[in-house]
Design a protein around this motif. Structure first.
Motif, short mmCIF file in Angstrom:
data_model
loop_
_atom_site.label_atom_id
_atom_site.label_comp_id
_atom_site.label_asym_id
_atom_site.label_seq_id
_atom_site.Cartn_x
_atom_site.Cartn_y
_atom_site.Cartn_z
N UNK A 1 6.66 29.29 36.41
CA UNK A 1 4.83 28.53 35.91
C UNK A 1 4.98 28.41 36.81
N UNK A 2 3.43 28.05 37.03
CA UNK A 2 2.48 27.15 37.72
C UNK A 2 2.86 26.24 36.78
N UNK A 3 1.93 24.77 37.85
CA UNK A 3 1.94 23.13 37.48
C UNK A 3 0.11 23.69 37.11
N UNK A 4 -0.14 23.06 35.03
CA UNK A 4 -0.96 23.23 35.08
C UNK A 4 -1.40 21.86 33.98
N UNK A 5 -2.63 21.44 33.87
CA UNK A 5 -3.13 20.12 33.35
C UNK A 5 -3.99 20.25 33.03
N UNK A 6 -4.85 19.80 32.11
CA UNK A 6 -5.67 19.66 31.52
C UNK A 6 -5.93 18.02 30.87
N UNK A 7 -6.49 17.21 31.84
CA UNK A 7 -6.60 15.84 31.73
C UNK A 7 -8.34 14.69 31.66
N UNK A 8 -8.79 13.81 31.87
CA UNK A 8 -9.62 13.17 32.13
C UNK A 8 -9.71 12.63 32.87
N UNK A 9 -8.19 12.64 33.71
CA UNK A 9 -8.33 11.53 35.49
C UNK A 9 -8.69 12.48 37.34
N UNK A 10 -9.19 11.82 37.08
CA UNK A 10 -10.09 12.84 38.21
C UNK A 10 -8.34 13.64 39.21
N UNK A 11 -8.25 14.42 40.09
CA UNK A 11 -6.57 14.34 40.86
C UNK A 11 -7.42 14.64 42.47
N UNK A 12 -6.46 14.50 43.07
CA UNK A 12 -6.46 14.63 44.75
C UNK A 12 -6.13 16.21 44.54
N UNK A 13 -6.79 16.12 45.34
CA UNK A 13 -6.55 17.99 45.64
C UNK A 13 -5.35 17.98 47.19
N UNK A 14 -5.72 16.87 47.72
CA UNK A 14 -4.99 16.99 49.21
C UNK A 14 -3.01 16.64 48.32
N UNK A 15 -3.17 16.03 48.04
CA UNK A 15 -2.03 15.20 46.75
C UNK A 15 -0.99 16.48 45.90
N UNK A 16 -2.09 17.07 45.63
CA UNK A 16 -1.56 18.52 45.01
C UNK A 16 -0.79 19.31 45.90
N UNK A 17 -1.50 19.66 47.01
CA UNK A 17 -1.52 20.87 47.97
C UNK A 17 -0.10 20.73 48.12
N UNK A 18 -0.10 19.19 49.06
CA UNK A 18 1.22 18.55 49.71
C UNK A 18 2.53 18.61 47.99
N UNK A 19 2.67 18.24 47.13
CA UNK A 19 3.77 18.65 45.87
C UNK A 19 3.53 20.24 45.43
N UNK A 20 2.94 20.93 46.00
CA UNK A 20 2.73 22.50 45.75
C UNK A 20 3.80 23.01 46.70
N UNK A 77 -2.84 24.82 38.69
CA UNK A 77 -4.59 24.86 38.19
C UNK A 77 -4.86 23.69 37.14
N UNK A 78 -5.59 22.94 37.91
CA UNK A 78 -6.03 21.10 37.14
C UNK A 78 -6.93 20.87 36.71
N UNK A 79 -7.94 21.66 35.37
CA UNK A 79 -9.40 20.98 35.05
C UNK A 79 -9.38 20.28 34.06
N UNK A 80 -10.44 19.36 34.74
CA UNK A 80 -10.74 17.81 34.04
C UNK A 80 -11.68 18.23 32.16
N UNK A 81 -11.71 17.19 31.53
CA UNK A 81 -12.17 17.23 30.78
C UNK A 81 -12.92 16.39 30.11
N UNK A 82 -14.27 15.46 29.89
CA UNK A 82 -14.66 15.14 29.44
C UNK A 82 -16.19 14.87 29.94
#
Length: 147
Positions: A1-20, A77-82
């Motif tokens: 299963x992939x990484x899924x996050x629902x969060x208020x905090x901003x994400x870093x697309x480059x860091x997420x791509x590097x981690x993947x 998949x990261x989706x922000x809320x707030x």
């Protein structure tokens, strides 16, 4: 299963791509989509609400569907809320595969289905005052139907 996050905090697309892709030699392509809050019609902010457990289960089902349809080697998949102001990143979809077609198609699939099948409620706030709930759009439904 992939990484899924629902969060208020901003994400870093480059860091997420590097981690993947860290330490992986089986990945030949990573497709990415970053959705941003835009300032349409005097919009001052968008407020995204959700029910955490329900939303996370729905996102897990969408990722599982993508993984069943395409030979993915990773997915985020990261989706922000707030409350998000114009220019703020809202959603990140990363899909990895040995080949570009699977990465690109699965990324497009996920964002189309996120727009129509993920349980988020969006309220727009305006600089001139007032607010309104965002209705479903026929164009988003049509995009999701192609899959």
């Amino acid at each position: 299963m992939g990484r899924i996050a629902v969060q208020e905090a901003p994400f870093d697309a480059a860091a997420e791509s590097a981690a993947l892709s860290a330490g992986r030699t089986d990945i030949g392509a990573i497709a990415s989509f970053v959705g941003l809050c835009r300032a349409d019609d005097g919009l001052s902010a968008m407020v995204l609400e959700h029910y955490p457990a329900m939303t996370e289960r729905a996102l897990a089902r969408l990722v599982a569907e993508a993984e069943a349809r395409w030979p993915l080697t990773g997915c985020t998949v990261i989706h922000r809320v707030g409350r998000l102001e114009p220019g703020a990143p809202i959603v990140l979809v990363l899909t990895a595969s040995s080949h570009r077609a699977a990465a690109l198609e699965s990324c497009a699939f996920l964002i189309d289905w996120l727009k129509t099948k993920a349980p988020f409620w969006k309220r727009e706030e305006f600089a001139a005052g007032g607010a309104r709930w965002v209705e479903a759009k026929a164009g988003d439904d049509a995009a999701a139907e192609r899959w």
